[in-house]
Design an enzyme around this catalytic site. Structure first.
Site, PDB file in Angstrom:
ATOM      1  N   CYS A 139       0.873  -1.180   0.000  1.00  0.00           N
ATOM      2  CA  CYS A 139       0.000   0.000   0.000  1.00  0.00           C
ATOM      3  C   CYS A 139       0.913   1.235   0.000  1.00  0.00           C
ATOM      4  O   CYS A 139       2.140   1.118   0.151  1.00  0.00           O
ATOM      5  CB  CYS A 139      -0.894  -0.004   1.233  1.00  0.00           C
ATOM      6  SG  CYS A 139       0.059   0.101   2.758  1.00  0.00           S
ATOM      7  N   HIS A 170       5.708  -6.704   8.179  1.00  0.00           N
ATOM      8  CA  HIS A 170       5.575  -8.125   8.477  1.00  0.00           C
ATOM      9  C   HIS A 170       5.863  -8.949   7.231  1.00  0.00           C
ATOM     10  O   HIS A 170       4.972  -9.586   6.676  1.00  0.00           O
ATOM     11  CB  HIS A 170       4.175  -8.422   9.024  1.00  0.00           C
ATOM     12  CG  HIS A 170       3.966  -7.879  10.387  1.00  0.00           C
ATOM     13  ND1 HIS A 170       2.807  -7.287  10.800  1.00  0.00           N
ATOM     14  CD2 HIS A 170       4.808  -7.825  11.448  1.00  0.00           C
ATOM     15  CE1 HIS A 170       2.934  -6.886  12.055  1.00  0.00           C
ATOM     16  NE2 HIS A 170       4.141  -7.201  12.469  1.00  0.00           N
ATOM     17  N   CYS A 194       2.861   6.305   8.606  1.00  0.00           N
ATOM     18  CA  CYS A 194       1.991   6.582   7.461  1.00  0.00           C
ATOM     19  C   CYS A 194       1.225   7.887   7.710  1.00  0.00           C
ATOM     20  O   CYS A 194       0.694   8.094   8.810  1.00  0.00           O
ATOM     21  CB  CYS A 194       1.009   5.432   7.255  1.00  0.00           C
ATOM     22  SG  CYS A 194      -0.120   5.771   5.895  1.00  0.00           S
ATOM     23  N   HIS A 232      -2.350  -3.421  19.471  1.00  0.00           N
ATOM     24  CA  HIS A 232      -1.679  -3.079  18.211  1.00  0.00           C
ATOM     25  C   HIS A 232      -0.877  -1.789  18.384  1.00  0.00           C
ATOM     26  O   HIS A 232      -1.361  -0.831  18.999  1.00  0.00           O
ATOM     27  CB  HIS A 232      -2.737  -2.906  17.106  1.00  0.00           C
ATOM     28  CG  HIS A 232      -2.132  -2.851  15.736  1.00  0.00           C
ATOM     29  ND1 HIS A 232      -1.506  -1.728  15.251  1.00  0.00           N
ATOM     30  CD2 HIS A 232      -2.032  -3.790  14.760  1.00  0.00           C
ATOM     31  CE1 HIS A 232      -1.062  -1.963  14.031  1.00  0.00           C
ATOM     32  NE2 HIS A 232      -1.367  -3.219  13.714  1.00  0.00           N
ATOM     33  N   GLU A 252      -0.268   0.654  16.471  1.00  0.00           N
ATOM     34  CA  GLU A 252      -0.947   1.869  15.990  1.00  0.00           C
ATOM     35  C   GLU A 252      -1.914   2.388  17.055  1.00  0.00           C
ATOM     36  O   GLU A 252      -1.996   3.602  17.305  1.00  0.00           O
ATOM     37  CB  GLU A 252      -1.710   1.568  14.692  1.00  0.00           C
ATOM     38  CG  GLU A 252      -2.411   2.797  14.133  1.00  0.00           C
ATOM     39  CD  GLU A 252      -3.279   2.480  12.924  1.00  0.00           C
ATOM     40  OE1 GLU A 252      -2.919   1.600  12.124  1.00  0.00           O
ATOM     41  OE2 GLU A 252      -4.337   3.128  12.785  1.00  0.00           O
ATOM     42  N   SER A 273       1.688 -11.756   8.728  1.00  0.00           N
ATOM     43  CA  SER A 273       1.029 -10.515   8.297  1.00  0.00           C
ATOM     44  C   SER A 273      -0.488 -10.654   8.468  1.00  0.00           C
ATOM     45  O   SER A 273      -1.119 -11.493   7.816  1.00  0.00           O
ATOM     46  CB  SER A 273       1.376 -10.239   6.831  1.00  0.00           C
ATOM     47  OG  SER A 273       0.384  -9.439   6.234  1.00  0.00           O
TER      48      SER A 273
HETATM   49  S1  SF4 Z   1      -2.920   3.502   6.761  1.00  0.00           S
HETATM   50 FE1  SF4 Z   1      -1.099   3.715   5.523  1.00  0.00          FE
HETATM   51  S2  SF4 Z   1       0.161   1.957   6.050  1.00  0.00           S
HETATM   52 FE2  SF4 Z   1      -1.910   1.534   6.794  1.00  0.00          FE
HETATM   53  S3  SF4 Z   1      -2.905   0.391   5.104  1.00  0.00           S
HETATM   54 FE3  SF4 Z   1      -3.367   2.558   4.794  1.00  0.00          FE
HETATM   55  S4  SF4 Z   1      -1.769   3.321   3.408  1.00  0.00           S
HETATM   56 FE4  SF4 Z   1      -1.048   1.363   4.272  1.00  0.00          FE
END
Ligand code: SF4
Length: 286
Positions: free
Chosen positions: A12, A40, A94, A122, A124, A214
């Site tokens: 991504c 991952h 990101c 997680h 994040e 992953s």
């Molecule tokens: S938030 Fe950023 S790192 Fe996460 S899936 Fe979306 S584009 Fe990829």
């Protein structure tokens, strides 16, 4: 045998940006570290290690000359600690995750109780929690809603499904006077799932490529398997077996957000060697 490759297979936007950043500083002869594995995918980690980029969990490691923050971002106190370090910090958080952190901070400053939808373990979500204030609440698909304050602000872990956001909003509305929602879901995951679902309906066998560790690759493999199409989750082309394709007409290939193009290409080539031919290089899925 016809091979169809998902348009959205592989990195991504955020992962590509982070991996490019890591390869850019690799091989400079400096000691470069990533704070935890950058993605991952064991093959990418190995390639980076060959070029001198190592994962570390210790920001005080005296050998660090450059440190890369991965796409999930870091909690506020870690970010502040890193700002005081003697070494270079490359922030590969990101931009979509950064945005969610900013919204959590904004909601807290505006006096909302912040509710995060996601997995509390997680990285994040740990980062988001650090911006959200002490009365933060984290809910996932299994957790019942706790008692909330009268003004609630919602942010979402970027990879959560929109259906969960809709459900939580409905539940919260039953309890509070005011709700403010920032939909911070990144559509990269949902579009990839949608495309994979469409593809799985049309092919005889699905090959899902990506790290066994992953989460998003495993999610793709589970989705395909749940649709009763024979599904193989592999990390590399070496795992491919001839018998998977016996009597099959169409083979679908998809890959998780942490799978590099070169591995997808190797998988495609390995299947071509067994008599597969690509359909115009890509799928016609949307
Ligand atoms: S938030 Fe950023 S790192 Fe996460 S899936 Fe979306 S584009 Fe990829």
């Amino acid at each position: 045998m016809e091979i169809i490759i998902a348009k959205r297979a592989g990195f991504c936007f955020g992962v590509k940006r982070a991996v490019d950043m890591a390869f850019h500083v690799a091989g400079t002869g400096e000691k470069v570290y990533t704070l935890g594995p950058i993605i991952h995918n064991p093959q990418v980690i190995e390639k980076l290690q060959e070029q001198g980029v190592q994962p570390t969990a210790d920001i005080d490691n005296p050998e660090i000359k450059s440190l890369i923050i991965r796409t999930h971002g870091v909690p506020k106190n870690v970010s502040e600690g890193l700002a005081a370090m003697h070494y270079e910090v490359l922030d590969a958080t990101c931009p979509f995750v950064k945005k969610a952190q900013q919204y959590a901070k904004l909601l807290k400053e505006d006096g909302y109780q912040v509710l995060i939808i996601g997995d509390r373990e997680h990285p994040e979500v740990k980062g988001l929690m650090s911006y959200a204030g002490e009365d933060v609440v984290v809910v996932n698909k299994d957790a019942a809603l706790p008692r909330l304050k009268s003004r609630v602000g919602v942010v979402v872990q970027t990879t959560q499904p929109v259906t969960l956001l809709q459900k939580v909003i409905r539940d919260v509305l039953g309890q509070v006077r005011e709700i403010k929602v920032f939909n911070t879901i990144c559509n990269s995951t949902s579009l990839r799932l949608k495309e994979t679902k469409e593809m799985a309906k049309k092919v005889d066998v699905m090959v899902v490529v990506g790290g066994k560790n992953s989460a998003n690759t495993s999610q793709l493999a589970h989705l395909c398997a749940s649709m009763s199409v024979p599904t193989y989750h592999i990390e590399t082309a070496e795992e491919i077996r001839d018998e998977w394709f016996a009597g099959m007409q169409t083979i679908g290939i998809t890959a998780g957000a942490s799978t590099p193009d070169w591995i997808i290409k190797e998988v495609e080539e390995r299947i071509r060697d067994r008599g597969g031919r690509a359909r115009d290089g890509h799928s016609d899925q949307g």
